[in-house]
Write a protein that holds these residues in place. Structure first.
Motif, PDB file in Angstrom:
ATOM      1  N   ARG A 112      31.163  11.290  17.509  1.00 27.05           N
ATOM      2  CA  ARG A 112      29.977  11.518  16.706  1.00 27.05           C
ATOM      3  C   ARG A 112      29.850  13.005  16.448  1.00 27.05           C
ATOM      4  N   GLY A 113      29.031  13.326  15.472  1.00 27.39           N
ATOM      5  CA  GLY A 113      28.936  14.727  15.083  1.00 27.39           C
ATOM      6  C   GLY A 113      30.245  15.190  14.498  1.00 27.39           C
ATOM      7  N   GLU A 114      30.599  16.424  14.747  1.00 27.13           N
ATOM      8  CA  GLU A 114      31.841  16.955  14.174  1.00 27.13           C
ATOM      9  C   GLU A 114      33.096  16.366  14.813  1.00 27.13           C
ATOM     10  N   ALA A 119      33.291  13.777   9.449  1.00 23.65           N
ATOM     11  CA  ALA A 119      32.195  14.749   9.476  1.00 23.65           C
ATOM     12  C   ALA A 119      32.463  15.921   8.541  1.00 23.65           C
ATOM     13  N   THR A 122      28.580  20.583  10.936  1.00 25.64           N
ATOM     14  CA  THR A 122      28.554  20.814  12.384  1.00 25.64           C
ATOM     15  C   THR A 122      27.123  20.638  12.891  1.00 25.64           C
ATOM     16  N   ARG A 123      26.967  20.613  14.199  1.00 24.38           N
ATOM     17  CA  ARG A 123      25.628  20.498  14.785  1.00 24.38           C
ATOM     18  C   ARG A 123      24.731  21.645  14.337  1.00 24.38           C
ATOM     19  N   VAL A 126      23.506  21.146  10.852  1.00 24.94           N
ATOM     20  CA  VAL A 126      22.464  20.121  10.779  1.00 24.94           C
ATOM     21  C   VAL A 126      21.129  20.709  11.214  1.00 24.94           C
ATOM     22  N   ARG A 127      21.142  21.511  12.253  1.00 25.71           N
ATOM     23  CA  ARG A 127      19.895  22.162  12.691  1.00 25.71           C
ATOM     24  C   ARG A 127      19.346  23.083  11.600  1.00 25.71           C
ATOM     25  N   TRP A 159      22.661  11.728  12.219  1.00 24.81           N
ATOM     26  CA  TRP A 159      22.568  12.740  13.274  1.00 24.81           C
ATOM     27  C   TRP A 159      21.263  12.568  14.066  1.00 24.81           C
ATOM     28  N   LEU A 162      20.808  13.967  17.635  1.00 22.19           N
ATOM     29  CA  LEU A 162      20.799  15.412  17.844  1.00 22.19           C
ATOM     30  C   LEU A 162      19.359  15.918  17.808  1.00 22.19           C
ATOM     31  N   ALA A 170      24.038  20.052  22.191  1.00 24.02           N
ATOM     32  CA  ALA A 170      24.926  20.570  21.157  1.00 24.02           C
ATOM     33  C   ALA A 170      26.182  21.158  21.775  1.00 24.02           C
TER      34      ALA A 170
END
Length: 173
Positions: A112-114, A119, A122-123, A126-127, A159, A162, A170
């Motif tokens: 999951r994520g990157e 994907a 990156t986390r 996304v933030r 996401w 997260l 992260a």
């Protein structure tokens, strides 16, 4: 001590509670261990022959079928320790797709994520997107994704796992 059971429908083969498969040809013929191979999903597979021809089987399915019961409808095999190659009976159970997915998240084996092959973000990106108050179209242009992807991130449809405040998640995965 390792226990052996016959493979249903394949009278010349046996499966053990350790996840090993063997074949034998008559009462006095030698026993031959089968060497499984990895299928494209990473699970051990064997090819067995009976009077009707050849069949391909996952070793984990053979173990559960022989030592527990045949696969119930809508169920799949769970590897309780998260290791696909560990086909010991104590590591296997029938479960729902949701239970299997929860196991994969728990063991960190679900990308999951990157870590996911598809994907694009990156986390940290996304933030940034979640805290960006510009129009979705502008944000999407900056990151090379669709406006729908931006909307899904902001609504936490993607996401969702997260948390903005959880920096340790992260870093770990």
């Amino acid at each position: 001590m390792e226990r052996w059971r016959p493979v249903d429908g394949y009278p010349r083969y046996e499966i053990s509670d350790h996840g090993r498969v063997r074949s034998f040809w008559g009462l006095w013929a030698p026993v031959w261990p089968l060497k499984p191979w990895r299928c494209r999903y990473g699970y051990l597979t064997v090819k067995l022959r009976n009077g009707d021809g050849w069949g391909h089987f996952s070793v984990h399915t053979l173990v559960l079928t022989a030592f527990v019961h045949p696969r119930p409808p809508e169920m799949e095999t769970r590897h309780l320790n998260g290791k696909k190659l560990d086909n010991r009976l104590e590591n296997l159970a029938w479960g729902t797709r949701a239970e299997n997915a929860q196991d994969k998240v728990k063991h960190g084996s679900m990308p999951r994520g990157e870590q996911h092959s598809g994907a694009k973000l990156t986390r940290s990106q996304v933030r940034e997107i979640r805290s960006d108050h510009r129009r979705h179209k502008e944000i999407a242009g900056d990151y090379g994704v669709s406006t729908g992807a931006i909307g899904a991130i902001k609504k936490r449809k993607t996401w969702a796992w997260l948390d903005d405040d959880d920096v340790s998640t992260a870093a770990v995965g």
